[in-house]
Design an enzyme around this catalytic site. Structure first.
Site, PDB file in Angstrom:
ATOM      1  N   CYS A  21      69.390  37.383  78.011  1.00 41.61           N
ATOM      2  CA  CYS A  21      70.080  36.768  76.932  1.00 41.61           C
ATOM      3  C   CYS A  21      69.246  35.860  76.174  1.00 41.61           C
ATOM      4  CB  CYS A  21      71.235  35.991  77.550  1.00 41.61           C
ATOM      5  SG  CYS A  21      71.975  34.577  76.619  1.00 41.61           S
ATOM      6  N   PRO A  22      69.183  35.599  74.914  1.00 42.34           N
ATOM      7  CA  PRO A  22      70.118  36.299  73.651  1.00 42.34           C
ATOM      8  C   PRO A  22      69.540  37.404  73.380  1.00 42.34           C
ATOM      9  CG  PRO A  22      68.683  34.487  72.820  1.00 42.34           C
ATOM     10  CD  PRO A  22      68.367  34.823  74.475  1.00 42.34           C
TER      11      PRO A  22
END
Lengths: 114, 74, 100
Positions: B12-13
Site C-alpha cells: 500500500c498505496p
C-alpha cells in the site's frame, strides 16, 4: 481539489520517516488533490543521488518514480542545498528559491511537515 | 476475457495506485483480475475501489499469501 | 466543523496527549474528528487513553501496512485502512493538523 504540501526535513539515513513521507504523498494523490513535496533543511539529502543500499537501506527510487508519474511537484530548497554544498540532485526534482517555497506553503490548504 | 494485473511484491498505496491506473485504461463494464500477496491490500483495495464506484465481483484466496481480486470497472 | 489529524509519532511523544486533548475538546464542542495514524503513530492504538477517544465519537483509521510491519494487534472500532483513507480524510475536512 485541495493543495496539499508535504515537507521533508530530516536526515534520510537514520530513519524511515522520509521514505514514509513519500509513500504518504503517493497516497494523498488518490483523491485527485494536488500534492507537492518540499525537501527542506536536512531533508534535501533525500532528493540527492545516494546509495542507501550500501548500509542495507532501501533506495527511494520507486517512490520518486511514482510521484513523478502522478505529476506531483517535487521542490528542493536552494538555500538548504547551498548551506550543505549539495549539487547532485535527482533528475525529477526541481531546485527553487526560498520565496517559491514560502509561496507554495502559504497557498496550500494542508501542510504536513513529516 | 478479463485483463490481468500482477501486483505481487507491491504494498500500500502502490497496490491501489497501480490498480487505479490500470482501470483507467479499461472501458466501463470491463473486468480486471488483480493478483496481490500483500494482505492489507486485499482488505483495503476492494473497499477503496467500491468507494470509487467500481464493483468487486469476487475475492479468491489462491495460497497462504496470494489472492486474486476481480473488479468490474464502473 | 470537520477536523482531521495526522499522528506519526509513538505514544511516548507529547504529541499523543496533545492529540487526545484537542480531539476531546473538539468533540465536546460538537465538531467531527478523524484521526489517521501511520508510521510509529500506529503504536497509539495500544494506549488506553488514546483508544478511549473512540467512545467519544472520534473516527480513528490506521495504515494497516504500518500495523502489520510492527506486528501490532488489531483493536475494535478502529479502521485498519490505507493511505487512501488518509487521502479521503484530507479531502473531506475543513481543518487538518499534522503531528510528527
Amino acid at each position: 481539489m485541495k493543495k496539499i504540501t508535504v515537507i521533508v526535513r530530516n536526515l534520510p539515513m537514520n530513519t524511515r520517516r522520509n521514505a514514509e513521507a513519500l509513500r504518504m504523498s503517493v497516497g494523498l494523490t488518490l483523491r485527485e488533490d494536488k500534492v507537492t513535496v518540499i525537501f527542506l533543511d536536512d531533508g534535501v539529502y533525500s532528493a540527492t543521488q545516494t546509495k542507501p543500499e550500501l548500509i542495507n537501506l532501501k533506495p527511494l527510487t520507486k517512490e520518486f518514480e511514482v510521484l513523478s508519474m502522478l505529476k506531483c511537484t517535487l521542490l528542493v530548497d536552494r538555500l538548504s542545498m547551498e548551506k550543505r554544498g549539495i549539487s547532485n540532485l535527482l533528475g525529477n526534482v526541481m531546485p527553487v528559491q526560498r520565496d517559491e517555497i514560502v509561496k507554495t506553503i502559504t497557498e496550500s490548504d494542508i501542510v504536513i511537515p513529516f | 476475457m478479463a485483463v490481468e494485473l500482477d501486483l505481487k511484491g507491491e504494498v500500500c498505496p502502490y497496490t491501489f495506485v497501480k490498480t487505479k491506473l490500470k482501470l483507467e485504461e479499461l472501458e466501463s463494464g470491463e473486468e480486471l483480475c488483480v493478483t496481490f500477496d500483500h494482505a492489507p491490500a486485499v482488505e483495503n483495495v476492494p473497499r477503496s475501489l467500491k468507494n470509487e464506484g467500481h464493483k468487486i465481483m469476487g475475492i479468491e484466496q489462491k495460497g497462504e499469501h496470494l489472492w486474486i481480486v476481480r473488479i468490474r470497472k464502473a | 466543523m470537520k477536523l482531521g489529524i495526522l499522528l506519526t509519532t509513538s505514544p511516548e511523544n507529547e504529541n499523543t496527549s496533545t492529540v487526545i486533548s484537542i480531539s476531546s475538546a473538539a468533540r465536546e464542542q460538537g465538531h467531527d474528528v478523524s484521526i489517521f495514524l501511520m508510521y510509529d503513530g500506529v503504536y497509539n492504538i495500544q494506549k488506553k487513553e488514546f483508544t478511549d477517544l473512540i467512545e467519544k465519537g472520534v473516527n480513528i483509521a490506521v495504515c494497516a501496512f504500518n500495523v502489520e510491519q510492527r506486528n501490532i494487534a488489531r483493536v475494535d472500532g478502529i479502521l485498519f485502512g490505507s493511505q487512501y483513507d488518509h487521502a479521503c480524510i484530507a479531502g473531506e475536512v475543513d481543518r487538518f493538523i499534522s503531528f510528527g
